[in-house]
Design an enzyme around this catalytic site. Sequence first.
Site, PDB file in Angstrom:
ATOM      1  CB  CYS A  53      35.194  66.575  55.466  1.00 16.43           C
ATOM      2  SG  CYS A  53      34.148  66.319  54.200  1.00 16.43           S
ATOM      3  CD  GLU A  55      38.055  70.077  55.735  1.00 16.96           C
ATOM      4  OE1 GLU A  55      37.464  68.820  55.887  1.00 16.96           O
ATOM      5  OE2 GLU A  55      38.158  70.758  54.744  1.00 16.96           O
TER       6      GLU A  55
HETATM    7  N1  THU Z   1      36.933  65.677  51.897  1.00 17.78           N
HETATM    8  C1  THU Z   1      37.417  66.074  53.151  1.00 17.78           C
HETATM    9  O1  THU Z   1      37.781  65.548  54.126  1.00 17.78           O
HETATM   10  N2  THU Z   1      37.222  67.540  53.550  1.00 17.78           N
HETATM   11  C2  THU Z   1      36.648  68.428  52.323  1.00 17.78           C
HETATM   12  O2  THU Z   1      36.579  69.664  52.810  1.00 17.78           O
HETATM   13  C3  THU Z   1      36.357  67.812  51.030  1.00 17.78           C
HETATM   14  C4  THU Z   1      36.594  66.530  51.045  1.00 17.78           C
HETATM   15  C5  THU Z   1      37.002  64.022  51.859  1.00 17.78           C
HETATM   16  C6  THU Z   1      35.633  63.613  51.683  1.00 17.78           C
HETATM   17  C7  THU Z   1      36.128  62.080  50.775  1.00 17.78           C
HETATM   18  O3  THU Z   1      36.609  61.342  51.853  1.00 17.78           O
HETATM   19  C8  THU Z   1      37.294  62.835  49.950  1.00 17.78           C
HETATM   20  O4  THU Z   1      37.748  63.935  50.422  1.00 17.78           O
HETATM   21  C9  THU Z   1      37.040  62.799  48.556  1.00 17.78           C
HETATM   22  O5  THU Z   1      35.789  63.924  48.550  1.00 17.78           O
END
Ligand code: THU
Length: 132
Positions: A53, A55
């Site tokens: 992700c 973050e």
């Molecule tokens: N995702 C993030 O980057 N941060 C989050 O806190 C929630 C989900 C991304 C992971 C994945 O690439 C996409 O969002 C869909 O879940």
Amino acid sequence: MELSALKEKAKAVAMNAHAPYSSFRVGSAILTRSGNVYVGCNVENTSYGLTTCAERNAIAGAVAKEGKVVIEQVVVYTPTERPASPCGICRQVIHEFCESDVKIHSYCDSDKVLDTSIKELLPEAFNLDDFD
Ligand code: THU
């Protein structure tokens, strides 16, 4: 640093997201106690579970640069109508680097903003004290 500047950094880095599977771009900007800002975007993988992700990628950059990191602000941006808050794994990882309650601001492409905090998003968090 102003929240609006953090939002712009999160928005810019979201455009670099590698998200061919979900098409859901996320950008994050993390302000640390040292006054530095670290950005990250989501990086997906064909083996879906390997996705990281925005973050956590921002935090990884902060740790690589600073070693001991104390998070002061977290900003998340998604190019969507509704703001998105950090996933469960990211909440635990953010918590690892927070010395007190830390605000988490989620922005999107509408005027809606989600203002929360790590204590709100992860109450009764697992932490080092639980080892005792
Ligand atoms: N995702 C993030 O980057 N941060 C989050 O806190 C929630 C989900 C991304 C992971 C994945 O690439 C996409 O969002 C869909 O879940």
